[in-house]
Design a protein around this motif. Structure first.
Motif, PDB file in Angstrom:
ATOM      1  N   ASN A  34      -4.735   8.465  -0.107  1.00 13.70           N
ATOM      2  CA  ASN A  34      -3.319   8.797  -0.273  1.00 13.70           C
ATOM      3  C   ASN A  34      -3.054   9.309  -1.686  1.00 13.70           C
ATOM      4  O   ASN A  34      -2.250  10.217  -1.882  1.00 13.70           O
ATOM      5  N   ILE A  35      -3.731   8.744  -2.672  1.00 15.23           N
ATOM      6  CA  ILE A  35      -3.601   9.236  -4.050  1.00 15.23           C
ATOM      7  C   ILE A  35      -4.160  10.649  -4.153  1.00 15.23           C
ATOM      8  O   ILE A  35      -3.574  11.516  -4.810  1.00 15.23           O
ATOM      9  N   ASP A  37      -4.069  12.790  -1.901  1.00 18.33           N
ATOM     10  CA  ASP A  37      -3.091  13.662  -1.235  1.00 18.33           C
ATOM     11  C   ASP A  37      -1.867  13.961  -2.103  1.00 18.33           C
ATOM     12  O   ASP A  37      -0.998  14.724  -1.692  1.00 18.33           O
ATOM     13  N   PHE A  38      -1.776  13.376  -3.286  1.00 18.92           N
ATOM     14  CA  PHE A  38      -0.664  13.701  -4.182  1.00 18.92           C
ATOM     15  C   PHE A  38      -0.671  15.182  -4.524  1.00 18.92           C
ATOM     16  O   PHE A  38       0.375  15.761  -4.800  1.00 18.92           O
ATOM     17  N   GLN A  50       2.751   8.390   6.893  1.00 17.65           N
ATOM     18  CA  GLN A  50       3.216   7.755   5.663  1.00 17.65           C
ATOM     19  C   GLN A  50       4.098   6.538   5.948  1.00 17.65           C
ATOM     20  O   GLN A  50       4.083   5.571   5.193  1.00 17.65           O
ATOM     21  N   THR A  84       1.937   3.979  -2.675  1.00 11.07           N
ATOM     22  CA  THR A  84       1.564   5.371  -2.437  1.00 11.07           C
ATOM     23  C   THR A  84       2.293   5.937  -1.228  1.00 11.07           C
ATOM     24  O   THR A  84       2.685   7.099  -1.222  1.00 11.07           O
ATOM     25  N   TYR A  87       5.848   6.753  -2.292  1.00 15.01           N
ATOM     26  CA  TYR A  87       5.847   7.963  -3.117  1.00 15.01           C
ATOM     27  C   TYR A  87       5.688   9.211  -2.248  1.00 15.01           C
ATOM     28  O   TYR A  87       6.414  10.200  -2.430  1.00 15.01           O
ATOM     29  N   GLN A  88       4.756   9.167  -1.300  1.00 15.40           N
ATOM     30  CA  GLN A  88       4.541  10.323  -0.424  1.00 15.40           C
ATOM     31  C   GLN A  88       5.771  10.578   0.448  1.00 15.40           C
ATOM     32  O   GLN A  88       6.157  11.732   0.665  1.00 15.40           O
ATOM     33  N   ARG A  91       8.387  12.313  -1.634  1.00 12.91           N
ATOM     34  CA  ARG A  91       8.056  13.737  -1.814  1.00 12.91           C
ATOM     35  C   ARG A  91       8.440  14.540  -0.575  1.00 12.91           C
ATOM     36  O   ARG A  91       9.039  15.611  -0.673  1.00 12.91           O
TER      37      ARG A  91
END
Length: 108
Positions: A34-35, A37-38, A50, A84, A87-88, A91
């Motif tokens: 997942n990080i 995928d930032f 997500q 994470t 956060y995703q 976004r």
């Protein structure tokens, strides 16, 4: 003293001799992915994925604090998953629902 701490770690009910250690350890792969995928564009993110990562992180973080013995490896990986995932999702939500308004204002 270091030997006794190492022995205590090795013989802990959630230590490396048990699945209670290795399952959360391998679960770190989800958070690491997942990080990674930032860097992915938000339009390529998946809401269901997500939401699942976030919900799993939140539910299992709570669970890891009420079980005996406490499994801090399980707790930390699930906090990372929830973080994470949130956060995703933020976004994706910003891109889907708030960028249009900003584009419309910029065009005027």
């Amino acid at each position: 003293m270091a030997t006794s701490k190492l022995q205590a770690f090795l013989n802990h009910p959630a230590g490396p001799k048990t699945i209670h250690f290795w399952a959360p350890t391998f679960k770190w792969g989800i958070s690491i992915a997942n990080i990674a995928d930032f860097a992915k564009p938000p339009e390529k993110l998946s809401y269901p994925q997500q939401i699942a990562v976030t919900a799993t992180g939140l539910v299992w973080s709570r669970y890891s604090t009420v079980i005996t013995p406490k499994n801090w490896n399980l707790f930390s990986v699930n906090v990372a998953m929830a973080g994470t995932g949130i956060y995703q999702l933020s976004r994706k939500l910003r891109q889907d629902y708030f960028s249009e308004k900003e584009e419309a204002v910029a065009k005027e």
